[in-house]
Structure formats: C-alpha cells, structure tokens
Motif scaffolding. Structure first.
Motif, short mmCIF file in Angstrom:
data_model
loop_
_atom_site.label_atom_id
_atom_site.label_comp_id
_atom_site.label_asym_id
_atom_site.label_seq_id
_atom_site.Cartn_x
_atom_site.Cartn_y
_atom_site.Cartn_z
N PHE A 6 0.83 -1.19 0.00
CA PHE A 6 0.00 0.00 0.00
C PHE A 6 0.87 1.25 0.00
O PHE A 6 0.64 2.20 -0.75
CB PHE A 6 -0.93 -0.02 1.22
CG PHE A 6 -1.81 1.17 1.35
CD1 PHE A 6 -2.83 1.40 0.44
CD2 PHE A 6 -1.62 2.10 2.36
CE1 PHE A 6 -3.64 2.50 0.54
CE2 PHE A 6 -2.42 3.20 2.47
CZ PHE A 6 -3.44 3.41 1.56
N LEU A 10 1.32 4.38 -2.77
CA LEU A 10 1.18 5.80 -2.44
C LEU A 10 2.47 6.58 -2.62
O LEU A 10 2.46 7.74 -3.00
CB LEU A 10 0.70 5.96 -0.99
CG LEU A 10 -0.73 5.53 -0.72
CD1 LEU A 10 -1.05 5.72 0.74
CD2 LEU A 10 -1.70 6.30 -1.58
N ILE A 34 -1.61 9.48 5.32
CA ILE A 34 -1.71 8.44 4.30
C ILE A 34 -3.17 8.21 3.93
O ILE A 34 -3.50 8.08 2.75
CB ILE A 34 -1.04 7.14 4.80
CG1 ILE A 34 0.47 7.35 4.92
CG2 ILE A 34 -1.34 5.98 3.86
CD1 ILE A 34 1.20 6.22 5.59
N ARG A 35 -4.03 8.21 4.90
CA ARG A 35 -5.46 8.02 4.65
C ARG A 35 -6.02 9.17 3.81
O ARG A 35 -6.76 8.94 2.84
CB ARG A 35 -6.21 7.91 5.97
CG ARG A 35 -7.58 7.29 5.85
CD ARG A 35 -8.24 7.02 7.20
NE ARG A 35 -7.43 6.18 8.06
CZ ARG A 35 -6.83 6.62 9.20
NH1 ARG A 35 -6.97 7.86 9.59
NH2 ARG A 35 -6.12 5.79 9.93
N ARG A 37 -4.40 11.11 1.78
CA ARG A 37 -3.82 11.02 0.44
C ARG A 37 -4.50 9.93 -0.38
O ARG A 37 -4.79 10.12 -1.56
CB ARG A 37 -2.32 10.74 0.58
CG ARG A 37 -1.54 10.92 -0.66
CD ARG A 37 -0.08 10.88 -0.30
NE ARG A 37 0.71 10.83 -1.51
CZ ARG A 37 2.00 10.87 -1.55
NH1 ARG A 37 2.68 10.98 -0.43
NH2 ARG A 37 2.65 10.82 -2.67
N ALA A 38 -4.77 8.78 0.25
CA ALA A 38 -5.45 7.69 -0.45
C ALA A 38 -6.87 8.10 -0.86
O ALA A 38 -7.31 7.80 -1.97
CB ALA A 38 -5.48 6.45 0.43
N GLN A 39 -7.58 8.81 0.01
CA GLN A 39 -8.93 9.26 -0.32
C GLN A 39 -8.90 10.29 -1.45
O GLN A 39 -9.74 10.26 -2.34
CB GLN A 39 -9.60 9.84 0.92
CG GLN A 39 -9.96 8.81 1.95
CD GLN A 39 -10.41 9.43 3.27
OE1 GLN A 39 -10.24 10.63 3.50
NE2 GLN A 39 -10.97 8.60 4.14
N LEU A 41 -6.59 10.51 -3.78
CA LEU A 41 -6.25 9.81 -5.02
C LEU A 41 -7.44 9.03 -5.57
O LEU A 41 -7.59 8.90 -6.78
CB LEU A 41 -5.07 8.87 -4.80
CG LEU A 41 -3.71 9.53 -4.77
CD1 LEU A 41 -2.64 8.54 -4.37
CD2 LEU A 41 -3.38 10.16 -6.11
N LYS A 42 -8.29 8.53 -4.69
CA LYS A 42 -9.48 7.84 -5.14
C LYS A 42 -10.45 8.82 -5.80
O LYS A 42 -11.07 8.51 -6.82
CB LYS A 42 -10.16 7.14 -3.96
CG LYS A 42 -11.29 6.24 -4.35
CD LYS A 42 -11.83 5.48 -3.16
CE LYS A 42 -12.96 4.56 -3.58
NZ LYS A 42 -13.51 3.83 -2.43
N ALA A 107 -2.67 14.85 -5.60
CA ALA A 107 -3.73 14.33 -4.74
C ALA A 107 -4.33 15.40 -3.84
O ALA A 107 -5.54 15.47 -3.68
CB ALA A 107 -3.19 13.19 -3.88
#
Length: 190
Positions: A6, A10, A34-35, A37-39, A41-42, A107
């Motif tokens: 994961f 990222l 990190i959370r 950034r992941a959201q 990017l989604k 992002a």
C-alpha cells in the motif's frame, strides 16, 4: 493488501523506501496523512499519458527525444504488454518536469492546481508572449534566466520548457483584512 505494498502504491520511490517509512513512522507521513492522500487519489485518479500526449505536452519534434528523456529518468510505462500502447503516469512525468512531490501535489492540490499540472509546457516564445513587459524579452534572455535559475524551467532534450503560472491571485488583488485591520496581499503579489 499488505501495508508495505500500500505504501509502495502511495509513495513510489526507491525500493527501500517503504521499509524506512514503515519503520520510522515519521510525523510527515503518519496514518492520517496516508489516509487523506489515499482518499484524495481515489477522488482524483492520476491520468495516464501516451507518448503522443507527451509529444504534445512538451512540444517536441520527435518521439526519439521523448524516449531518451523517459529512459534517462528511469520512467517505465504502467502497462508492460507489447500489444498495448505504453501509458505513463502523469505523476512520473511531473517528476521529470521538476515538481517536488508530484503525488502530493496531484492528490492534495486544488482543482485549479491540477489544471495547471495537466497543462502543456510553454516554449520560450510563448513565455515571452505571456510576460507583461513593456519591451518583450529576447528569447535568449529567457533561456539564460532558466539556465541561471532565475526563471524556473526544465530542459527537454535540447529545448527549454516552462510551466504556466497562475497569477489569478495577483491579478484580482483580493485584499484580505487581518485582525489589526491592515491589508495583506497573496504571497508573491506584493
């Protein structure tokens, strides 16, 4: 998905990066960051570009120039199949173009920032047209300023290219009042 895979998704950096990141747990990249950034990017997936897109983006004459630049920066296509056209992540291309942290810029940036990042780079002639000088600068002066670092630019092959700048904040001169009642301008617009 394993946490290290994961993190590799990222933060695509050197191979040992995920081990260092997962062991140190620095404040810069904690679980909340990190959370987020992941959201982000989604919600805003990274676009993929073909070599034809890169040719138009960088305004270069040949595909050989693109091939040399990609090879010199160790950028590999996201799809490795021979039957498909090679696709490259915009974030990898932004890294070539000198953006400090392309994944975070994409992002966590605003929509206007993403539009600026997606826009094609400018030639020295286009930069001269966009500058608001009474007497236009000579093209060699623009290149010389880029070589010396006075003007941010990137050399693609043998040609200089420049990122479009957003001067919306400076043009509108939206004045903000602080607590003391004095007027402040956006950073860099004084």
């Amino acid at each position: 998905m394993k946490f290290s895979r994961f993190l590799n998704f990222l933060f695509p950096c050197s191979p040992g990066w995920t081990q260092v990141l997962s062991m140190t747990h620095t404040a810069a990249y904690n679980a909340t960051d990190i959370r987020k950034r992941a959201q982000a990017l989604k919600a805003n997936p990274v676009p993929l570009l073909t070599k034809s897109d890169l040719k138009a983006r960088w305004q270069v004459e040949s595909f050989q120039t693109i091939k040399r630049v990609l090879k010199s920066h160790h950028v590999t296509p996201t799809n490795s199949g021979r039957s498909q056209r090679e696709l490259y992540k915009l974030t990898d291309i932004l890294g070539i173009e000198g953006v400090d942290d392309p994944m975070t810029a994409w992002a966590l940036g605003r929509e206007e920032d993403r539009d600026t990042l997606k826009a094609p780079l400018l030639t020295p002639a286009e930069v001269r047209q966009e500058d608001n000088w009474l007497v236009p600068q000579h093209l060699e002066s623009i290149r010389r300023n880029a070589r010396s670092g006075m003007r941010p630019g990137i050399k693609i092959g043998r040609q200089w290219r420049f990122r479009q700048t957003r001067n919306d904040e400076c043009d509108t001169r939206d004045e903000a009042q602080n607590d003391e009642g004095s007027t402040t301008y956006p950073k860099g617009c004084d």
